[in-house]
Write a protein that holds these residues in place. Structure first.
Motif, PDB file in Angstrom:
ATOM      1  N   VAL A  14       0.824  -1.220   0.000  1.00 26.36           N
ATOM      2  CA  VAL A  14       0.000   0.000   0.000  1.00 26.36           C
ATOM      3  C   VAL A  14       0.854   1.265   0.000  1.00 26.36           C
ATOM      4  O   VAL A  14       0.498   2.281  -0.588  1.00 26.36           O
ATOM      5  N   GLY A  15       2.023   1.211   0.652  1.00 24.31           N
ATOM      6  CA  GLY A  15       2.883   2.385   0.749  1.00 24.31           C
ATOM      7  C   GLY A  15       3.818   2.583  -0.433  1.00 24.31           C
ATOM      8  O   GLY A  15       4.747   3.394  -0.362  1.00 24.31           O
ATOM      9  N   HIS A  16       3.588   1.874  -1.537  1.00 22.62           N
ATOM     10  CA  HIS A  16       4.440   2.003  -2.735  1.00 22.62           C
ATOM     11  C   HIS A  16       4.503   3.468  -3.182  1.00 22.62           C
ATOM     12  O   HIS A  16       3.520   4.197  -3.136  1.00 22.62           O
ATOM     13  N   ASP A  17       5.693   3.881  -3.655  1.00 17.63           N
ATOM     14  CA  ASP A  17       5.969   5.298  -3.901  1.00 17.63           C
ATOM     15  C   ASP A  17       5.164   5.939  -5.035  1.00 17.63           C
ATOM     16  O   ASP A  17       4.682   7.051  -4.906  1.00 17.63           O
ATOM     17  N   ASP A  18       5.038   5.240  -6.169  1.00 19.73           N
ATOM     18  CA  ASP A  18       4.452   5.868  -7.354  1.00 19.73           C
ATOM     19  C   ASP A  18       3.002   5.418  -7.550  1.00 19.73           C
ATOM     20  O   ASP A  18       2.747   4.274  -7.944  1.00 19.73           O
ATOM     21  N   PRO A  19       2.026   6.299  -7.283  1.00 21.84           N
ATOM     22  CA  PRO A  19       0.620   5.908  -7.407  1.00 21.84           C
ATOM     23  C   PRO A  19       0.256   5.368  -8.786  1.00 21.84           C
ATOM     24  O   PRO A  19      -0.548   4.442  -8.903  1.00 21.84           O
ATOM     25  N   ARG A  26      -0.953   1.051 -13.697  1.00 26.66           N
ATOM     26  CA  ARG A  26      -0.239   0.453 -14.827  1.00 26.66           C
ATOM     27  C   ARG A  26      -0.185  -1.070 -14.694  1.00 26.66           C
ATOM     28  O   ARG A  26      -0.400  -1.803 -15.663  1.00 26.66           O
ATOM     29  N   VAL A  27       0.140  -1.524 -13.502  1.00 25.03           N
ATOM     30  CA  VAL A  27       0.328  -2.964 -13.287  1.00 25.03           C
ATOM     31  C   VAL A  27      -0.996  -3.658 -12.972  1.00 25.03           C
ATOM     32  O   VAL A  27      -1.369  -4.644 -13.612  1.00 25.03           O
TER      33      VAL A  27
END
Length: 303
Positions: free
Chosen positions: A83-88, A93-94
């Motif tokens: 959830v805390g991944h840097d690039d929204p 995209r994935v």
């Protein structure tokens, strides 16, 4: 599923095969006689008959891999799940476009598998005050990860009449090998090394934690079940707060550590309590039994 009388084992393509869940599912499927083709990203070595490189954000790669494998089953686990991944934008995209690429590739090459099991997430339910969220609850995502999964589900529904798709919504689950930026492995690692203290956010949030081995068993059984065009929760129905998990880990190890609440770890969008209803899952695959969370914790602590 494969039996002694089966001439040819089922060929099952698993995306995200080298991830936390993928490793357990590959083992489970292989034990049941499937020929598993692992689709993984970011490898330099050449493809093998059972391991292929696949960037799901590439439509061309999706078509190429599916055309060469022609799998009986597809299990799609590849996703950005932290959830805390840097690039929204990566979530979309994935998790959305990547999934669309897979189903469009099936159509493009004229291949209809027996089933496509696609992993969504219980995070799509958002901040719901209920001890038994079932599949009919509205979707109210509160972060980009959850929103991307909700968007993915909406897109997949438009394919239900063309492909035998089964969407699973796993609630939280854990086990050996999960990255320590997830909460339970972080807690386990602190107790295992007998750390003096731990920094956490809100320890009163409660989650319906499953064992990854139970989740893998449920996925394998759902592939065999006569069901498609549906959405199924994968959960136990029993929530545990982080406070309770800390207490259980302390009892199991005989170690006490100081809990420091770090405001930086408290997200305003944190879902306070998330517990699912496994009623539909139990109806579809009654033979799959959940694993008590205390046993999961004990297993992780003795790794």
């Amino acid at each position: 599923m494969p039996s002694s009388g089966t001439k040819q084992p089922f060929r099952t393509l698993v995306t995200g095969a080298s991830g936390f869940t993928g490793r357990y599912l590959v083992e489970q499927l292989s034990a049941r006689g499937h020929t598993v083709i692992e689709a993984v990203s970011g490898r330099d070595e050449p493809d093998t008959p059972t391991r292929v490189k696949l960037d799901i954000t590439s439509p061309e790669q999706c078509r190429r891999v599916l055309d060469s494998v022609r799998p009986d089953y597809i299990v799609h686990l590849a996703a950005i799940s932290f959830v805390g991944h840097d690039d929204p934008l990566d979530f979309y995209r994935v998790n959305v476009i990547g999934t669309l690429n897979l189903v469009e590739a099936c159509a493009a090459i004229g291949h209809v598998p027996r089933k496509l099991l696609i992993a969504s997430s219980a995070n799509v339910y958002g901040n719901v005050s209920s001890a038994a969220i079932d599949e009919t609850f509205p979707l109210t995502p509160v972060n980009h990860y959850a929103a991307s999964k909700a968007a993915m589900e909406a897109m997949l529904r438009t394919w239900f009449d063309r492909l035998p798709i089964l969407i699973v919504r796993p609630f939280n689950y854990t086990g050996r090998g999960q990255a320590v930026n997830f909460l339970v492995p972080k807690i386990v690692s602190h107790f295992a090394r007998r750390a003096p203290s731990i920094e956490l956010g809100n320890i009163d949030i409660a989650r319906d934690f499953s064992d990854v081995r139970y989740v893998a068993s449920a996925y394998e059984a759902l592939l065999a079940a006569d069901v498609a065009g549906e959405i199924v929760n994968v959960c136990t129905g029993t929530p545990y707060s982080l406070r309770e998990i800390l207490g259980a880990a302390s009892e199991l190890t005989g170690h006490e550590l100081e809990i420091q609440v770090n405001p930086a770890f408290v997200r305003q969008t944190d879902v306070r309590m998330l517990a699912g209803s496994p009623a539909k899952l139990r109806t579809l695959v009654p033979s799959v039994e959940s694993i008590p969370f205390i046993d999961t914790l004990r297993w992780m602590l003795t790794a």
